[in-house]
Design a protein around this motif. Structure first.
Motif, PDB file in Angstrom:
ATOM      1  N   THR A 162       0.828  -1.207   0.000  1.00 55.62           N
ATOM      2  CA  THR A 162       0.000   0.000   0.000  1.00 55.62           C
ATOM      3  C   THR A 162       0.865   1.261   0.000  1.00 55.62           C
ATOM      4  O   THR A 162       0.636   2.198  -0.768  1.00 55.62           O
ATOM      5  N   LEU A 163       1.881   1.247   0.866  1.00 53.12           N
ATOM      6  CA  LEU A 163       2.752   2.420   0.937  1.00 53.12           C
ATOM      7  C   LEU A 163       3.441   2.673  -0.400  1.00 53.12           C
ATOM      8  O   LEU A 163       3.507   3.806  -0.881  1.00 53.12           O
ATOM      9  N   LEU A 164       3.924   1.581  -1.018  1.00 47.45           N
ATOM     10  CA  LEU A 164       4.607   1.745  -2.300  1.00 47.45           C
ATOM     11  C   LEU A 164       3.627   2.218  -3.375  1.00 47.45           C
ATOM     12  O   LEU A 164       4.006   2.970  -4.277  1.00 47.45           O
ATOM     13  N   ALA A 165       2.372   1.796  -3.267  1.00 48.49           N
ATOM     14  CA  ALA A 165       1.363   2.282  -4.213  1.00 48.49           C
ATOM     15  C   ALA A 165       1.212   3.797  -4.077  1.00 48.49           C
ATOM     16  O   ALA A 165       1.103   4.515  -5.077  1.00 48.49           O
ATOM     17  N   GLY A 166       1.228   4.263  -2.828  1.00 47.77           N
ATOM     18  CA  GLY A 166       1.156   5.709  -2.592  1.00 47.77           C
ATOM     19  C   GLY A 166       2.347   6.421  -3.217  1.00 47.77           C
ATOM     20  O   GLY A 166       2.196   7.449  -3.898  1.00 47.77           O
ATOM     21  N   VAL A 167       3.533   5.845  -3.007  1.00 47.94           N
ATOM     22  CA  VAL A 167       4.737   6.447  -3.576  1.00 47.94           C
ATOM     23  C   VAL A 167       4.638   6.483  -5.099  1.00 47.94           C
ATOM     24  O   VAL A 167       4.938   7.502  -5.740  1.00 47.94           O
ATOM     25  N   ALA A 168       4.175   5.361  -5.668  1.00 52.04           N
ATOM     26  CA  ALA A 168       4.072   5.283  -7.124  1.00 52.04           C
ATOM     27  C   ALA A 168       3.092   6.329  -7.653  1.00 52.04           C
ATOM     28  O   ALA A 168       3.367   7.008  -8.645  1.00 52.04           O
ATOM     29  N   GLY A 169       1.943   6.453  -6.991  1.00 51.74           N
ATOM     30  CA  GLY A 169       0.965   7.462  -7.402  1.00 51.74           C
ATOM     31  C   GLY A 169       1.565   8.850  -7.323  1.00 51.74           C
ATOM     32  O   GLY A 169       1.361   9.692  -8.204  1.00 51.74           O
ATOM     33  N   GLY A 170       2.318   9.096  -6.265  1.00 53.34           N
ATOM     34  CA  GLY A 170       2.961  10.392  -6.083  1.00 53.34           C
ATOM     35  C   GLY A 170       3.941  10.676  -7.209  1.00 53.34           C
ATOM     36  O   GLY A 170       3.966  11.773  -7.777  1.00 53.34           O
ATOM     37  N   LEU A 171       4.736   9.667  -7.555  1.00 57.82           N
ATOM     38  CA  LEU A 171       5.699   9.851  -8.650  1.00 57.82           C
ATOM     39  C   LEU A 171       4.953  10.083  -9.959  1.00 57.82           C
ATOM     40  O   LEU A 171       5.377  10.874 -10.796  1.00 57.82           O
ATOM     41  N   TYR A 172       3.834   9.392 -10.120  1.00 64.55           N
ATOM     42  CA  TYR A 172       3.054   9.564 -11.343  1.00 64.55           C
ATOM     43  C   TYR A 172       2.472  10.976 -11.421  1.00 64.55           C
ATOM     44  O   TYR A 172       2.234  11.498 -12.491  1.00 64.55           O
ATOM     45  N   GLY A 173       2.248  11.578 -10.252  1.00 61.93           N
ATOM     46  CA  GLY A 173       1.737  12.950 -10.235  1.00 61.93           C
ATOM     47  C   GLY A 173       2.831  13.991 -10.432  1.00 61.93           C
ATOM     48  O   GLY A 173       2.550  15.174 -10.623  1.00 61.93           O
ATOM     49  N   PHE A 174       4.091  13.536 -10.386  1.00 58.81           N
ATOM     50  CA  PHE A 174       5.195  14.487 -10.501  1.00 58.81           C
ATOM     51  C   PHE A 174       5.186  15.212 -11.841  1.00 58.81           C
ATOM     52  O   PHE A 174       5.320  16.435 -11.904  1.00 58.81           O
ATOM     53  N   LEU A 175       4.998  14.444 -12.914  1.00 62.45           N
ATOM     54  CA  LEU A 175       5.149  15.032 -14.249  1.00 62.45           C
ATOM     55  C   LEU A 175       4.147  16.163 -14.517  1.00 62.45           C
ATOM     56  O   LEU A 175       4.551  17.260 -14.903  1.00 62.45           O
TER      57      LEU A 175
END
Lengths: 505, 356
Positions: B116-129
């Protein structure tokens, strides 16, 4: 001669504040009636009631002696009431004609708008009143003065007979003001009746026949303008004796606080906006920068405060080179900045007053701990500043900045900047759009700042202001400092010549 | 009645109006409105008084990802951005959660948490661009967000095929039971409803964003930048950095929503579609007035109606499509509660006038 408009015992309340409290205004046909009051006194509210933007809780409005209910601006238009708002209501990307006919388009064949017909009518009106505007230009290509003419044409096109002007001269140059007053006189000659909201007393003296004064929401008095002096009008408005000339001691300049060296700046398209600007500000003195708008003032402010960082030259504060410092570093090292445009830079309008008062200090130890804001400290500070600077806001510190009057917004900015006790205070147009009472207050505060041993750099388009409170004057013309004068050895005429570029030192 | 209380009750009144209109529609088309609405109301909570928690569990399970996508959209709104890319971020975050669940070997309870935590991180990175492009080049985040939704669909499809292909071409492999957010103590109470630990993730996330936005200096900066970039710059805030942070936090919340859905509600990813829950998040956020508490209730309403709608469709002869229309009407009305608010305010002024 009857009355065009009678507003009798109008009361309008907003949450926490009685904006209009039992105010009566009677506008005689074919005359100009001034509505005078401090910022936030309730002038705009009263006129918005007349124009149908607000519904009063109490009171009666009569048009031509008949009682009416103005539930929205369309009703006002039908009753032949027109209004020029302080902030124009024009569609920027439409042409002048399109804006004028907007909402009342003359119908041609197949439901098309008959612009020919409209144009004829508009030309007829504009010739009658001396309102020449290029009809096929877009609004965005017009000067502010021309945009105002469009607003006036809009009212006349709708055959308004009663015209309301909300601080029409605040945005105009002196020449444009002259033209506008001339137009207003023409309008009354043709039988139109005018209400003008303003706090520029000279203008009232010049054109109005009667003047209603309101103070803190209450109608104080309606006077015959010819019988009163400017001083008497000012005292009535503020409710005490005001002085136009601020008393000040001789300056006692000491060490250099700010030194700028050879500032050169170009704008985006490569036009030179600052050319080799160098000067010093010492502690204990006010240095005024005079000049006609657009001669490099904005660029100079941006360079010193760090809002713009693409320029050559040096900015030195207290002997330290801060040319390349960030805005925050500059703020912390002791620069206070009252910005030119209070809505753009000075305030977050959707934040409350108390939040606006911590805009640059929210992260300091005083107001935060471990990344959390100390709300009680924030409220304490705002209570203190509201009291000290007499900021009037309906819900005190919790008032949304947007709902405050312009003068009180400005006071909050000044309160915030003074509270930080900066070594150098940059005051850009600190009194723009304010009434004499507020201006007097701000001038006194600037002088207090000076006398407490700080340096003040005052940038203003108002020559009177510069002469009134600064100790030295620099004149900016086309990006260069063309003159440096001692205030006591110069006068308006001399500075005016430098400002116009017809004299160089 | 004051203006403040009108603000509070107007959403309720608008929901009631929506219900009334939906009811009328059923009558108009010729169905039995009474029984239809009985099932609609019962569906989301039936049995709760007799200790049967299956249905309320279903409602909360439906509500879980909406709470998070709603929070994602709301966080962006509050900081002056429109995150229409929540769907893409959710899918990408969900993919990472599924990938971790299948490929990483960790003890139970720890494994779903890490996923779950990594999913949050991944979503965050996806929002970076989108955040970066907005900050640096002022490209509107809606354009990038929509494009990134497509990218997410096809990227996930590709990655699933090469990393964790499923039995059928249209889905990924299933996660093992240990990797699921479905915890036995929850399932026991709620009798096998898909409710899972993701619910708590959602509630905690709402509390966290409330604290960030209302209490911290960080939130003060983010909101200031959202309201007025020029004033934020004048105050010495780093405008660009804050825009990127906002978008990343928003993306992170959407990524968490992905985890609660793909390793909580279900156990695999269906390929080729973008999850509509991200778009529903916009409605949830608006209905909840962009406030964490509001989002809690509005996502509950959405979950309740979704669940009740299914019950209504299965228990009566009212067609599924009509059920969806009725639900849409209710949501539509609740979303325009500001119109009701305005109307009530006018009424208030009138009453005051006549009273005096």
């Amino acid at each position: 001669m009857g009355y065009a408009i009678e507003m009798l015992n109008i009361t309008k309340e907003f949450p926490g504040i009685k904006a209009n409290d039992d105010i009566t205004l009677k506008l005689k046909k074919g005359t100009i009636h001034a509505l005078l009051g401090e910022n936030g006194a309730g002038k705009s509210t009263l006129m918005s009631v007349l124009f149908g933007l607000y519904q009063p809780e109490k009171g009666v409005i009569k048009v031509d002696g008949k009682e009416v209910k103005i539930s929205n601006p369309n009703v006002a238009t039908e009753l032949k009431i027109g209004m020029v708002h302080q902030h124009f209501k024009l569609v920027e990307c439409f042409t002048v004609i399109e804006n004028i006919v907007l909402g009342v388009e003359p119908k041609g064949k197949f439901g098309k708008t008959d612009y020919k017909k409209a144009e004829e009518k508009i030309i007829e009106i504009s010739e009658k009143y001396g309102l020449a505007v290029e009809l096929h230009k877009k609004i965005s290509e017009l000067t502010v003065g021309a945009q105002q003419k469009v607003e006036i044409l809009k009212m006349l096109y709708r055959e308004a007979t009663t015209l309301i002007f909300d601080e029409p001269t605040a945005v105009l140059t002196p020449q444009e003001i002259k033209g506008l007053l001339e137009v207003m006189r023409n309008l009354t000659c043709e039988g139109k009746s005018i209400v003008i909201i303003t706090h520029k007393l000279d203008e009232i003296k010049e054109i109005a026949s009667e003047c209603t004064i309101i103070r803190k929401g209450k109608g104080i008095e309606t006077v015959n303008v010819a019988e009163k002096t400017v001083q008497e009008l000012a005292d009535l408005m503020v409710g005490r004796a005001v002085s136009f000339k601020t008393e000040k001691q001789e300056a006692d300049p000491k060490e250099v606080v700010l030194r700028v060296e050879k500032l050169n700046m170009k704008n985006k398209i490569g036009v030179e906006k600052l050319k080799n600007v160098s000067f010093e500000v010492r502690s204990g003195e006010i240095v005024g920068i005079a000049g006609i708008e657009g001669n490099g003032q904005t660029e100079l402010i941006n360079a010193i405060t760090g809002l713009e960082n693409k320029f050559d030259g040096k900015v030195i504060l207290n002997g330290k080179d801060i040319t390349k410092s960030s805005i925050r570093e500059k703020t912390l090292s002791g620069i206070g900045h009252i910005p030119e445009d209070r809505h753009k830079h000075g305030l977050v309008l959707d934040y409350t007053l108390e939040e606006n008062l911590i805009l640059q200090t929210y992260f300091t130890e005083e107001f935060s701990k471990n990344g959390f804001i100390k709300k009680s400290k924030v409220s304490e500070q705002s209570d203190e500043l509201i009291k000290r600077f007499d900021i009037r806001a309906g819900k005190e510190g919790k008032t949304i900045a947007r709902s405050m009057s312009g003068g009180n917004q400005q006071k909050s900015i000044i309160a915030r900047e003074m509270k930080r006790e900066p070594n150098l205070l940059l005051a850009a147009q600190p009194t723009r759009g304010l009434d004499v009472g507020a201006i007097e207050f701000i001038h006194k505060e600037l002088l207090k700042t000076r006398d407490s041993g700080k340096g003040v750099l005052l940038i203003s388009l108002e020559l009177d202001e510069i002469l009134n409170i600064s100790d030295r004057v620099l004149v900016l013309f086309e990006g260069s400092v063309v003159a440096e004068l001692e205030t006591k050895n110069t006068n308006k005429e001399e500075i005016g010549l430098y400002m116009a570029g017809s004299r160089k030192e | 009645m004051s203006e403040d209380s009108i603000k509070r009750i107007s959403p309720l009144i608008s929901i009631i109006l929506g219900l009334l209109l939906g009811y009328l529609l059923l009558l108009l088309v010729g169905y039995d409105g009474n029984s239809g609405f009985k099932y609609l109301f019962q569906g989301g909570i039936k049995g709760i008084t007799e200790g049967k928690y299956r249905r309320i569990g279903d409602t909360l399970a439906q509500m879980t990802p909406l709470m998070l996508t709603g929070a994602s959209v709301a966080f962006a709104f509050r900081t002056g951005l429109f995150n229409i890319g929540a769907s893409g971020q959710m899918l990408f975050g969900g993919f990472v959660a599924v990938l971790v669940g299948i490929t990483v070997d960790l003890p139970p309870v720890i494994l779903p948490l890490v996923a779950t935590l990594l999913a949050g991180v991944a979503g965050g990175l996806y929002g970076f661009l989108p955040g970066y492009l907005k900050a640096k080049y002022n490209i509107h985040e809606v354009v990038i967000g929509i494009m990134m939704n497509y990218v997410s669909v096809y990227l996930v499809q590709y990655l699933v095929k090469i990393l964790i292909p499923g039995k059928y071409v249209i889905e990924s492999a299933h996660i093992p039971k240990e990797a699921s957010l479905k915890m036995s103590f929850i399932s026991n109470i709620f009798r096998g409803s898909p409710l899972n630990a993701g619910f708590f993730v959602g509630v905690i996330a709402l509390i966290v964003i409330y604290v960030i936005l209302e209490k911290t200096t960080f939130g003060f900066e983010l909101k200031a930048v959202g309201f007025n970039k020029d004033a934020a710059k004048y105050s010495g805030m780093k405008v660009n950095k804050n825009i990127i942070y906002s978008m990343m936090i928003s993306g992170c919340l959407a990524g968490l929503a992905g985890a609660t859905f793909y390793i909580g509600y279900t156990n695999h990813i269906k390929l080729g579609t973008v999850p509509t829950l991200g778009f529903d998040g916009i409605a949830v956020s608006l209905l909840g007035k962009n406030s964490p508490i509001g989002i809690f209730f509005s996502s509950f309403l959405f979950g309740y109606l979704k669940n009740g709608g299914s019950f209504m469709a299965s228990s009566t002869d009212i067609p599924r499509e009509l059920v969806d229309i009725v639900i849409a009407i209710i949501i539509y009305f609740s979303a325009i509660s500001f119109v009701i608010e305005k109307f009530l305010n006018k009424l208030l002024v009138k009453m005051k006038k006549e009273g005096k």
